[in-house]
Design a protein around this motif. Sequence first.
Motif, short mmCIF file in Angstrom:
data_model
loop_
_atom_site.label_atom_id
_atom_site.label_comp_id
_atom_site.label_asym_id
_atom_site.label_seq_id
_atom_site.Cartn_x
_atom_site.Cartn_y
_atom_site.Cartn_z
N VAL A 146 8.59 -0.69 -4.18
CA VAL A 146 7.25 -2.11 -4.57
C VAL A 146 6.58 -1.14 -5.38
O VAL A 146 6.17 0.32 -5.61
N SER A 147 5.97 -2.43 -6.66
CA SER A 147 5.27 -0.80 -8.26
C SER A 147 4.43 -2.00 -8.27
O SER A 147 4.72 -3.28 -8.21
N ARG A 153 9.68 -15.47 -0.20
CA ARG A 153 10.29 -14.22 1.04
C ARG A 153 11.53 -14.11 1.16
O ARG A 153 11.83 -13.36 1.19
N ARG A 154 12.44 -14.79 1.10
CA ARG A 154 13.87 -14.83 1.22
C ARG A 154 14.85 -14.13 -0.02
O ARG A 154 15.47 -13.13 -0.42
N HIS A 157 13.24 -4.53 -5.43
CA HIS A 157 11.94 -4.37 -6.19
C HIS A 157 11.29 -5.47 -6.64
O HIS A 157 12.41 -5.73 -7.52
N LEU A 158 10.22 -4.95 -6.24
CA LEU A 158 9.35 -5.51 -7.28
C LEU A 158 8.45 -4.99 -7.58
O LEU A 158 7.93 -3.59 -7.02
N HIS A 165 0.96 -6.16 0.04
CA HIS A 165 0.59 -5.62 1.07
C HIS A 165 1.77 -6.16 2.30
O HIS A 165 2.59 -5.41 3.06
N ALA A 166 2.24 -7.96 1.58
CA ALA A 166 3.48 -8.49 2.48
C ALA A 166 4.51 -7.98 2.39
O ALA A 166 5.58 -8.07 2.64
N ALA A 167 4.35 -7.94 1.05
CA ALA A 167 5.95 -7.65 -0.18
C ALA A 167 6.73 -6.08 1.11
O ALA A 167 7.24 -5.41 0.81
N LEU A 168 5.24 -5.17 1.37
CA LEU A 168 5.63 -4.16 1.78
C LEU A 168 7.04 -3.44 2.71
O LEU A 168 7.64 -2.99 3.02
#
Length: 367
Positions: free
Chosen positions: A152-153, A112-113, A120-121, A143-146
Amino acid sequence: MHLAEIAALRAIPAAGIQLALTQRCPLSCAHCSTDSSMGGAQFPGGPFRRLVESFTRDDHPEIMLMSGGEPLLRAGLVTELAGQARQAGTRSYVLSGMYFARSGRGLPGPIRRALGSVDHLAASLDAHHEREVARAEVYRAVHAALDLVPGVSFQVTGLDDDDPYLAETVADIRREFADRVPVLVTHLQPTGRARARIRPPAPATAPATGPAAGPAAGPAPCDFATWPLVGYDGTVYGCARQSLLDRHRPAHLVLGQATDGWPALRARREARALLRMVRAIGPELTQRRFGSGEPAGGPCATCMSLSEEPATAARAQQYLDGAAGRAVERMARALAEDRDPYRFVARWGSARYSRLVALGWEDACAG
């Protein structure tokens, strides 16, 4: 940072830099281009830190791409490098196999950190990855990373544009994320562990042998000779083809060490005559014009052999010092600087799916 922004910069020399933070990975994907495993190479983070510390507000790459192996095995280093880069004005991108999604317990704290520190992920998704991490688990993690990452891609790989897996997976991603998450579609290449699984594609044209050689004799600028690559051990190359550079280290592509710092490495890249010609007209035409023989084995194999004849670099430098050489470089630079987000993808990835890199672009701009 949207995927379309990254794609638009990909052909511009020194607009970005790629860091291969580790060759370790907890997944065992049969197609892995870097042949990564938990027994892979991993060196101290010091050289990467010293390189990023050399970025300044006046002299820095626009994008820092972190890959591996699995870069998020070094989540603390990713967090540190992304934060340091941001102070200089460099945005960061991390490409992950999403191994952490298998836990089913949400995103671990270090992950998370790290995700909260990058711009960008990119999440890898393909038939081989899905045997290691289920698609539903990847979706849940994305979805959590958004909520953590500005951009995000997905990076989806298939055999070719006619691969049914690509059509089904792309359609599924678009439904799941309502066309808000862009997709980069690439084709499986015969590198790393995939070398034993697929054959190299047949050349589109026969090798040139004389005046009637046709299209193969024309310029084919190499967009991989643009962003330097820092290998696992801190060696810096003028080419981003990591799987090739693990096996070959031709002199014209070795720029130095990460500890030399960004200004010195960028200056060396700009001073290398062979690297500049490969960028402008491609390795095969560079060999024909400045070498003493015909290219063999395709553009990458030709590039790996360019340093074998010292006179080739001298002839290339003499050409670049003249009016014709300067004009060729200007044309190549103008083509790159049009910042077309689809050109690089259509040429080196999937032409059919190239427009998917812009999914969600209008929403990102409005935000």
